[in-house]
Design a protein around this motif. Structure first.
Motif, short mmCIF file in Angstrom:
data_model
loop_
_atom_site.label_atom_id
_atom_site.label_comp_id
_atom_site.label_asym_id
_atom_site.label_seq_id
_atom_site.Cartn_x
_atom_site.Cartn_y
_atom_site.Cartn_z
N LEU A 46 0.93 -1.28 -0.15
CA LEU A 46 0.08 0.02 -0.11
C LEU A 46 0.90 1.19 0.08
N LYS A 47 0.60 2.08 -1.04
CA LYS A 47 1.58 3.25 -0.88
C LYS A 47 1.20 4.37 -0.38
N THR A 48 2.37 5.08 0.41
CA THR A 48 2.01 6.27 0.89
C THR A 48 2.94 7.33 0.29
N HIS A 49 2.72 8.30 0.79
CA HIS A 49 3.50 9.62 0.05
C HIS A 49 4.86 9.31 -0.12
N TYR A 84 1.87 9.49 10.24
CA TYR A 84 0.99 8.25 9.90
C TYR A 84 0.55 7.39 11.27
#
Lengths: 194, 104
Positions: A46-49, A84
């Protein structure tokens, strides 16, 4: 820990926790690549910034059984950026063990400390006893310039008393030693609980 | 109906995760003063979700932003037609990510 009686499995969760870019993802990618496909699930990313949260589960056949149940481990990373926090708390829910990945670089010590304290806070909020929780520390990036010495890292972070491993995760050094120590701690705790 | 309660007692994420772990075929009806939501689960997957006019994964993202609310869990109606089949973990983590980035 979640027991699936129908499947005869005990599901155990290990979370790789630490500052952004400390090497959590690298650890999981190495473990995934070296685990036979028939023993592991797909890698979910899952990609975050600036970071990614990875997770996959796998059956570890060498560690024996817990009350006649096959241990099935699920490994997670948390996003390391400070903001996060909700994500990290969600991922920590139900964790049976944590690997705290320390970035050895001098200029990352503040981030290491911040993430260590956020981990402590979440565990306390979840009612965990830090002294008895299966926590393993990996001191990563021992190969890069501008690293702190191990004694200095021990002085900066309250890691005394926890199993600690030096690592160069990008080359795989220390990755499985850390994982095996974490699994052993988690299995020992599960034996007591079941 | 076999379970009811408040999101002050158990979070949306914990409720969905628990029911999915158990691989229950259930529906969750949730409501608060001005909104309602409906989530269906079966065999460890989210098979339908609506919340405040939103459907699918976005509905769960919206539900996770509720500061409070009540819920009841009941049996899934017979011959229920799924509108999606999604791993709850990915949806819940995505919802948490969006929430963190929204708050940052």
């Amino acid at each position: 820990m979640f027991i699936n009686w129908a499947q005869g499995e005990i599901n155990l969760k290990i979370v790789y926790y630490g500052a952004g870019m400390s090497g959590k993802t690298t650890n999981l990618q190495f473990i995934y690549a070296r685990t036979p496909p028939k023993l592991r699930s797909q890698l979910i990313s899952l990609k975050t910034h600036q970071d990614r949260t990875l997770l996959f589960d796998f059956l570890q056949l060498e560690v024996g059984q817990v009350a006649n149940l096959k241990p099935k481990f699920k490994l997670y990373t948390v996003p390391g950026q400070v903001y996060y926090d909700t994500s990290r708390r969600l991922i920590l829910q139900g964790a049976d063990g944590i690997v705290f990945v320390v970035d050895s670089q001098i200029d990352r010590m503040d981030d290491n400390e911040q993430l260590w304290h956020s981990m402590e806070r979440h565990l306390v909020e979840m009612g965990q006893d830090l002294k008895n929780f299966p926590l393993v520390v990996q001191i990563n990036k021992r190969d890069v310039p501008n690293t702190l010495s191990i004694p200095e890292i021990r002085r900066r972070l309250p890691i005394k008393g926890y199993p600690t491993f030096e690592a160069v995760a990008i080359k795989g050094y220390g990755v499985f030693d850390t994982l095996k120590a974490s699994m052993s701690g988690v299995i020992a705790a599960a034996h007591q609980a079941v | 109906m076999f379970l009811q309660g408040s999101f002050n007692t158990i979070s949306v994420a914990a409720l969905i995760q628990t029911l999915c772990h158990e691989r229950r075929a259930v529906q969750i009806e949730a409501w608060r003063t001005d909104a309602s939501a409906h989530i269906c689960l079966s065999d460890g997957l989210v098979i339908a979700a609506t919340c405040e006019g939103t459907e699918g994964a976005d509905a769960i993202v919206k539900l996770m932003r509720w500061p409070n609310g009540l819920f009841r869990v009941g049996q899934l109606p017979e011959h229920f037609a799924p509108t999606m089949a999604a791993d709850p973990e990915s949806i819940l983590l995505e919802a948490a990510r969006q929430r963190d980035e929204f708050m940052a």
